[in-house]
Design a protein around this motif. Structure first.
Motif, PDB file in Angstrom:
ATOM      1  N   SER A   1       3.532  -4.328  -6.476  1.00  0.00           N
ATOM      2  CA  SER A   1       2.182  -4.768  -5.747  1.00  0.00           C
ATOM      3  C   SER A   1       2.705  -5.618  -4.344  1.00  0.00           C
TER       4      SER A   1
ATOM      5  N   ALA B   1      -1.523  -2.240   2.683  1.00  0.00           N
ATOM      6  CA  ALA B   1      -2.733  -2.205   1.381  1.00  0.00           C
ATOM      7  C   ALA B   1      -2.256  -1.599   0.609  1.00  0.00           C
ATOM      8  N   SER B   2      -0.932  -1.188   0.470  1.00  0.00           N
ATOM      9  CA  SER B   2      -0.078  -0.889  -1.594  1.00  0.00           C
ATOM     10  C   SER B   2       0.853  -1.575  -0.816  1.00  0.00           C
ATOM     11  N   ALA B   3       1.299  -1.429  -2.643  1.00  0.00           N
ATOM     12  CA  ALA B   3       3.259  -1.789  -2.555  1.00  0.00           C
ATOM     13  C   ALA B   3       3.393  -0.696  -1.719  1.00  0.00           C
TER      14      ALA B   3
ATOM     15  N   GLU C   1       3.290   0.820   0.515  1.00  0.00           N
ATOM     16  CA  GLU C   1       3.443   0.348   2.051  1.00  0.00           C
ATOM     17  C   GLU C   1       4.456  -0.270   2.837  1.00  0.00           C
TER      18      GLU C   1
END
Length: 478
Positions: free
Chosen positions: A373, A400-402, A404
């Motif tokens: 996460s 936006a995401s793990a 990234e």
């Protein structure tokens, strides 16, 4: 290995004794049995083991320098044929630089083995003194084995450590030549873990800079566990360093070659006791020699790559991108050089092998991988490292995401640890190619697309070692 065993104590004790480096003259005329019979002499031998870390072919710069210029961080412009082989991904098993890295590293390992074996029989010394001595020997042995494993074996991610690595020599030379086969990477890493955990339990929390502490062992454990994808263990080891109260992030990046709370373990060099002079090879290279321009006393072999300069240009406030100086490379061509090593005249710059910033980034990466996460603590750790150098900070909402956030951790490691010998190992464990373009001064296509599992990602066992030890198996492709 046979040749190392034959000469280990004659060469080792002599190197320990040299007054221009160590100032421990008594060992110069003593046998190994006498030299290791009392605490003071055993402690002197351990000082010699530390001194061997300065060797050009151990932590005196060459293996680490190579591990940077075979990637996208450093452009190599030197003249040495053996180093050009690495740059062109054409290393042979007769490469003399590689042979010396193997030989000199095992010389340090065997010196540590001698100290560890001698401790139970020392005539004097307190229990605390003996414990520290053992802890130091185990830490140094672990650090050298870790370096060797990364040079000669595929990373953990290829086969979970079942692939061959290097032979584990854990006993001192007693006059009998022992020829051992290569151990698996899992076996080598397990021994490194044992040595580091033992060292952490035996070493003091605070020491003079350049000696190993309990924090040094924990910091190297955090790296070891990160490379094995043991995320929880990496976090725990990092926390033991970061929560100890003994180390802290320096306020800016001018701490290099100073006494600083940032530094967890360092190879200390001075103008009198210069880096990489173990083989009287200062002219062949050193941290300053490679990374200082020819106009400033160095060789100018390792310059900022255009790709790394472009990475820093995307964040103009980041002082790590401007922590450099213009000069001329070995061929007389204008180039830019890091200021992490800036004493080409005296070769006195230190090598900070373990730093707080790396431990923070170890923890950040492990948190993202473990939790899958956008971890707020990981973002905070990245910010601490980046903003102290003037880099841009981030919020959790920026990712936006793990995936990234993980990309940002990897970018931060590249910027923070450039010119410190970790880029090759990081790219290999991430499954990324060592190069995506052909750098200047390299043969067309050299290393482009080479990644973990490829034959060219690691190096051959030196042929002279195989000739002397039929138990050794050569790496695939060589």
């Amino acid at each position: 290995m046979k040749s190392i065993y034959i000469k280990i104590f004659s060469v080792f004790l002599l190197s320990v004794a040299c007054t221009d480096r160590l100032e421990i003259t008594p060992e110069q005329s003593l046998s190994d049995q006498v030299a290791l019979s009392n605490y003071n002499n055993a402690s002197g031998v351990m000082t010699g083991n530390y001194d061997l870390l300065q060797d050009l072919h151990v932590f005196g710069s060459q293996p680490q320098f190579i591990s940077d210029y075979v990637t996208d961080n450093v452009t190599f412009s030197g003249s040495f044929t053996t180093l050009q082989e690495f740059n062109n991904f054409q290393v042979t098993d007769f490469n003399t630089s590689l042979a010396e890295q193997w030989r000199d590293s095992y010389q340090a390992i065997l010196g540590c083995n001698a100290v560890i074996a001698a401790i139970p029989n020392l005539e004097d010394g307190t229990d605390e003194q003996k414990a520290v001595l053992e802890g130091e020997a185990r830490f140094v042995r672990a650090a050298v084995y870790y370096m060797l494993a990364n040079l000669f074996s595929q990373p953990w991610q290829v086969s979970s450590g079942s692939n061959l690595s290097v032979p584990l020599y854990l006993e001192p030379f007693n006059g009998e030549i022992v020829l051992l086969p290569r151990n698996t990477l899992a076996e080598v890493y397990a021994q490194i873990e044992t040595d580091l955990e033992t060292a952490e339990s035996l070493l003091p929390a605070t020491v003079a800079q350049g000696r190993a502490s309990s924090g040094s062992a924990a910091a190297l454990l955090s790296r070891l566990f990160l490379y094995q994808e043991r995320w929880s263990d990496a976090i725990d080891a990092a926390d033991r360093v970061l929560n100890s109260g003994n180390f802290s992030l320096a306020p800016d990046i001018t701490f290099y070659s100073t006494v600083s709370s940032e530094i967890i373990f360092s190879i200390e060099n001075t103008a009198v006791d210069a880096g990489s002079d173990g083989d009287a090879e200062l002219g062949s290279g050193s941290w300053d020699g490679y990374y200082t321009g020819s106009t400033d006393g160095g060789r100018g072999d390792g310059e900022f790559s255009a790709d790394l300069a472009a990475v820093f240009a995307s964040d103009p406030g980041d002082t790590r991108g401007t922590f450099k100086v213009a000069g001329l490379n070995f061929g007389g061509v204008p180039a830019e050089y890091t200021l992490k090593y800036d004493d080409g005249a005296n070769n006195s710059s230190d090598f900070h092998m373990l730093r707080v910033a790396e431990v923070m980034l170890n923890k950040a990466e492990a948190l993202v991988e473990l939790n899958g996460s956008v971890d707020a603590t990981a973002v905070s750790l990245i910010n601490d490292v980046s903003t102290r150098a003037g880099g841009a900070g981030h919020t959790v909402g920026d990712f936006a995401s793990a995936a990234e956030l993980l990309d940002e951790v990897r970018l931060e490691r590249r910027k923070e640890l450039c010119f410190e010998g970790q880029r090759r190992e990081d790219l290999l464990r991430w499954g990324l190619p060592l190069r995506t373009f052909t750098p200047a001064n390299a043969a067309p296509g050299s290393g482009v697309g080479v990644a973990a599992g490829d034959d060219l990602a690691i190096y051959p066992i030196p042929q002279n070692e195989i000739d002397q030890n039929p138990e050794l198996v050569q790496n695939s492709g060589y």
